[in-house]
Design a protein around this motif. Structure first.
Motif, mmCIF file in Angstrom:
data_model
loop_
_atom_site.group_PDB
_atom_site.id
_atom_site.type_symbol
_atom_site.label_atom_id
_atom_site.label_comp_id
_atom_site.label_asym_id
_atom_site.label_seq_id
_atom_site.Cartn_x
_atom_site.Cartn_y
_atom_site.Cartn_z
ATOM 1 N N LEU A 440 -23.963 16.703 34.613
ATOM 2 C CA LEU A 440 -23.639 15.405 33.792
ATOM 3 C C LEU A 440 -24.034 13.949 34.298
ATOM 4 N N ILE A 441 -24.933 13.269 33.672
ATOM 5 C CA ILE A 441 -25.573 12.115 34.190
ATOM 6 C C ILE A 441 -24.951 10.958 33.454
ATOM 7 N N VAL A 442 -24.254 10.178 34.294
ATOM 8 C CA VAL A 442 -23.535 8.891 33.901
ATOM 9 C C VAL A 442 -24.399 7.727 34.090
ATOM 10 N N THR A 443 -24.724 6.882 33.129
ATOM 11 C CA THR A 443 -25.715 5.895 33.382
ATOM 12 C C THR A 443 -25.013 4.533 33.132
ATOM 13 N N ILE A 444 -25.319 3.403 33.687
ATOM 14 C CA ILE A 444 -24.902 2.316 33.553
ATOM 15 C C ILE A 444 -25.820 1.121 32.868
ATOM 16 N N ASN A 445 -25.797 0.736 31.832
ATOM 17 C CA ASN A 445 -26.527 -0.131 31.222
ATOM 18 C C ASN A 445 -26.291 -1.660 31.457
ATOM 19 N N GLU A 446 -27.048 -2.534 31.054
ATOM 20 C CA GLU A 446 -26.625 -3.881 31.263
ATOM 21 C C GLU A 446 -25.462 -4.681 30.987
ATOM 22 N N ALA A 447 -25.409 -4.254 29.489
ATOM 23 C CA ALA A 447 -24.203 -4.657 28.654
ATOM 24 C C ALA A 447 -22.893 -4.085 29.615
ATOM 25 N N GLU A 448 -22.592 -3.117 29.965
ATOM 26 C CA GLU A 448 -21.815 -2.565 30.871
ATOM 27 C C GLU A 448 -21.352 -3.320 32.050
ATOM 28 N N ILE A 449 -22.767 -3.611 32.708
ATOM 29 C CA ILE A 449 -22.524 -4.488 33.754
ATOM 30 C C ILE A 449 -21.821 -5.847 33.485
ATOM 31 N N GLN A 450 -22.494 -6.588 32.443
ATOM 32 C CA GLN A 450 -21.991 -7.781 32.190
ATOM 33 C C GLN A 450 -20.473 -7.822 31.674
ATOM 34 N N ALA A 451 -20.131 -6.697 31.133
ATOM 35 C CA ALA A 451 -18.580 -6.344 30.598
ATOM 36 C C ALA A 451 -17.586 -6.665 31.691
ATOM 37 N N GLN A 452 -17.866 -6.507 32.956
ATOM 38 C CA GLN A 452 -16.972 -6.509 34.075
ATOM 39 C C GLN A 452 -16.452 -7.696 34.435
ATOM 40 N N GLU A 453 -15.413 -8.043 34.942
ATOM 41 C CA GLU A 453 -15.358 -9.306 35.489
ATOM 42 C C GLU A 453 -15.966 -9.709 36.509
ATOM 43 N N SER A 454 -16.403 -10.776 36.206
ATOM 44 C CA SER A 454 -17.473 -11.370 37.182
ATOM 45 C C SER A 454 -16.865 -11.734 38.387
ATOM 46 N N ASP A 455 -15.745 -12.174 38.471
ATOM 47 C CA ASP A 455 -15.077 -12.739 39.876
ATOM 48 C C ASP A 455 -14.939 -11.402 40.673
ATOM 49 N N GLN A 456 -14.759 -10.254 40.132
ATOM 50 C CA GLN A 456 -14.500 -9.059 41.066
ATOM 51 C C GLN A 456 -15.892 -8.266 41.225
ATOM 52 N N ARG A 457 -16.777 -8.344 40.607
ATOM 53 C CA ARG A 457 -18.093 -7.809 40.604
ATOM 54 C C ARG A 457 -18.965 -8.199 41.833
ATOM 55 N N ARG A 458 -19.251 -7.012 42.488
ATOM 56 C CA ARG A 458 -20.542 -7.212 43.386
ATOM 57 C C ARG A 458 -21.309 -6.016 43.346
ATOM 58 N N GLY A 459 -22.669 -6.237 43.166
ATOM 59 C CA GLY A 459 -23.453 -5.326 42.627
ATOM 60 C C GLY A 459 -23.423 -4.957 41.225
ATOM 61 N N SER A 460 -23.990 -3.875 40.809
ATOM 62 C CA SER A 460 -23.800 -3.506 39.678
ATOM 63 C C SER A 460 -22.379 -2.845 39.099
ATOM 64 N N LEU A 461 -21.593 -2.376 39.962
ATOM 65 C CA LEU A 461 -20.207 -2.079 39.865
ATOM 66 C C LEU A 461 -19.171 -2.629 40.727
ATOM 67 N N SER A 462 -18.120 -3.138 40.079
ATOM 68 C CA SER A 462 -17.060 -3.638 40.958
ATOM 69 C C SER A 462 -16.398 -2.589 41.767
ATOM 70 N N ASP A 463 -15.298 -2.810 42.670
ATOM 71 C CA ASP A 463 -14.827 -1.774 43.285
ATOM 72 C C ASP A 463 -13.661 -1.261 42.431
ATOM 73 N N LYS A 464 -13.268 -2.066 41.355
ATOM 74 C CA LYS A 464 -12.243 -1.506 40.367
ATOM 75 C C LYS A 464 -12.873 -0.497 39.543
ATOM 76 N N THR A 465 -13.938 -0.750 38.939
ATOM 77 C CA THR A 465 -14.679 0.121 38.109
ATOM 78 C C THR A 465 -15.171 1.311 38.697
ATOM 79 N N LEU A 466 -15.735 1.233 39.703
ATOM 80 C CA LEU A 466 -16.135 2.511 40.667
ATOM 81 C C LEU A 466 -14.788 3.310 41.041
ATOM 82 N N ASP A 467 -13.724 2.501 41.254
ATOM 83 C CA ASP A 467 -12.471 3.394 41.533
ATOM 84 C C ASP A 467 -12.159 4.439 40.276
#
Length: 511
Positions: A440-467
């Motif tokens: 199974l390959i899980v990809t991350i596109n640009e739209a999904e990156i931008q959809a995260q809360e910008s104040d919590q995001r560092r890098g492509s995925l925030s800690d909350k999203t990665l968890d």
């Protein structure tokens, strides 16, 4: 195939003479022969002359420390102090000369000269001539016919002998093979050296050699039934006393009648030549003639090792090198003259037993070769015995040198670019493969990156999203999770489950 002469002595013998002698001459493979008739007078002196010659022949070799016991049950070499030793070389040579003179005088009588004259009229000295002598009386066929002056005058002629009744054998398979198929039987070797015969056979070009070393009857018979033998070879002890016998091992002595069905099947499936490089083999040849084998080579009397080995060597070199069968035999037989200072009458021993209804073979026809093979080269010492040690040493040194070169080139990495290029080319030739259902390959596109809360995001995925992502994947108990995300910062303590995953989950592999 040259010229063919069949000289039929009919039902005559030494004591009564040959009242009707018929010579049939096929010129240039003509379909019908020319026939000439004559006769030969009684020659009872040959009975005593041949018996005396045979007796002195054996006595001379016994005196020199060699002879084969002539009995139905014995095949060993024996030094018998009571055996006659009062024979000199001069006496034996004188007897040989007398034999030659008497034979040519018998063949020079007026009643036979018509045949001799007609043959000389229609044959040229440069012709390849097969001269086959047939007779009911087998003692007549034991005469040393090669002493006939006709062979001296025609250097490309050779004598063969045959029983008077013959026909072509029924054959189910005459197609040539890619290689000459040889079945070689190395029988009881007590007191003799059969290893030299083996080495000679193993050096032959274009051959598939099957060796049976001191086999039992069952194994030998089983191999005879296998398809497609071209040549049957035997080396060991044999005898023609009362009946032809061969000793296949140290305990078993066989007549060819005990192999009759296997031999018939081998001939039917293409067996063309049998060579018995052993003592006193004429009775063996007659047994095979009854089965309509095309041709046999035997030794007419007991034969020393060195003579048998030298003949085999010279014959195989000539025959595999493109010589016709008859010329190869004659050349090999005459080369034995070089041994006659030690082994008197060596040139008398080899004899062809030919089925006149069959054509003599050519080596290249056996293996479907349009061109003649390169002549066989055999390494020998002055004794004439093959030396395997020299050959083995060369092979060993060559192997060491090649192995060392390959290891040196490999250690230097010289071949690595070529190997990688070849591997890449081979992968490119692979067919398109469907995705593996286990991956199974899980990809991350640009739209999904931008959809995260910008104040919590560092890098492509925030800690909350990665968890959340790892918890969801962990529900399916994957064997391994590969995280291809570059994180050059520490994980926030606000997400202890993520910290635990990154620290303790051994199935997680991250950059």
């Amino acid at each position: 195939m040259g010229q063919l002469v069949v000289l039929n002595l009919g039902k005559g013998d030494w004591s009564q003479g040959c009242a009707i002698v018929t010579a049939q001459l096929w010129v240039a493979d003509s379909l019908t022969p020319m026939q000439i008739t004559g006769s030969l007078p009684p020659a009872p002196e040959f009975t005593l002359l041949y018996s005396r010659w045979q007796h002195l022949y054996e006595a001379l070799y016994a005196h020199r420390g060699w002879r084969q016991v002539r009995s139905a049950n014995a095949f060993e070499i024996e030094d018998d102090e009571t055996y006659i030793t009062d024979v000199s070389e001069a006496e034996f040579k004188h007897l040989c000369k007398e034999f030659q003179q008497r034979l040519n005088a018998w063949l020079s009588v007026d009643s036979f000269t018509k045949i001799d004259r007609q043959l000389r009229t229609h044959l040229n000295r440069t012709d390849d001539i097969r001269l086959i002598i047939t007779a009911d009386d087998r003692q007549l066929l034991r005469l040393p016919w090669h002493l006939w002056q006709f062979l001296e005058d025609y250097p490309k002629a050779e004598i063969a002998v045959s029983l008077p009744e013959y026909t072509q054998s029924i054959k189910t398979d005459e197609s040539p093979h890619k290689k000459v198929k040889i079945l070689a039987i190395l029988g009881n070797s007590q007191g003799i050296n059969v290893a030299a015969d083996r080495q000679l056979l193993e050096q032959l070009p274009d051959t598939e050699l099957t060796l049976l070393v001191e086999p039992d009857l069952e194994s030998l018979n089983q191999h005879l039934w296998e398809a497609g033998w071209d040549l049957l070879f035997f080396a060991g002890h044999s005898s023609s006393q009362t009946v032809g016998q061969i000793q296949i091992n140290r305990t078993d002595t066989l007549t060819l009648d005990q192999l009759r069905y296997g031999l018939k099947k081998a001939i039917e499936r293409g067996l063309k030549l049998a060579i018995f490089n052993s003592c006193d083999g004429l009775a063996l040849a007659w047994d095979l003639a009854d089965l309509q084998i095309p041709q046999v080579i035997v030794m007419r009397e007991p034969v020393p090792d060195r003579v048998a080995q030298a003949f085999l060597k010279h014959f195989l070199i000539a025959f595999s090198g493109g010589r016709s069968f008859y010329l190869a035999v004659r050349e090999a037989r005459e080369k034995l003259q070089g041994l006659e200072s030690e082994f008197l009458c060596a040139t008398w021993l080899p004899v062809i037993c030919q089925n006149p209804a069959e054509q003599p073979p050519l080596w290249q026809d056996w293996c479907d070769k349009r061109e003649v093979s390169k002549p066989l080269k055999i390494q020998t010492y002055s004794s004439g015995i093959v030396q395997p040690k020299v050959k083995f040493a060369r092979a060993l040194l060559s192997s060491i040198a090649v192995t060392s070169l390959v290891l040196a080139v490999r250690s230097l990495g010289v071949l690595q670019p070529l190997e990688l290029w070849a591997y890449d080319r081979l992968l490119a030739f692979k067919p398109t493969e469907t995705p593996d259902a286990r991956l199974l390959i899980v990809t991350i596109n640009e739209a999904e990156i931008q959809a995260q809360e910008s104040d919590q995001r560092r890098g492509s995925l925030s800690d909350k999203t990665l968890d959340r992502l790892l918890q969801k994947l962990d529900q399916y108990q994957p064997r391994v999770i590969g995280l291809d995300i570059y994180r050059d910062f520490s994980t926030s303590l606000k997400y202890p489950s993520l910290v635990k995953q990154l620290q303790q989950n051994k199935r997680l592999v991250a950059i």
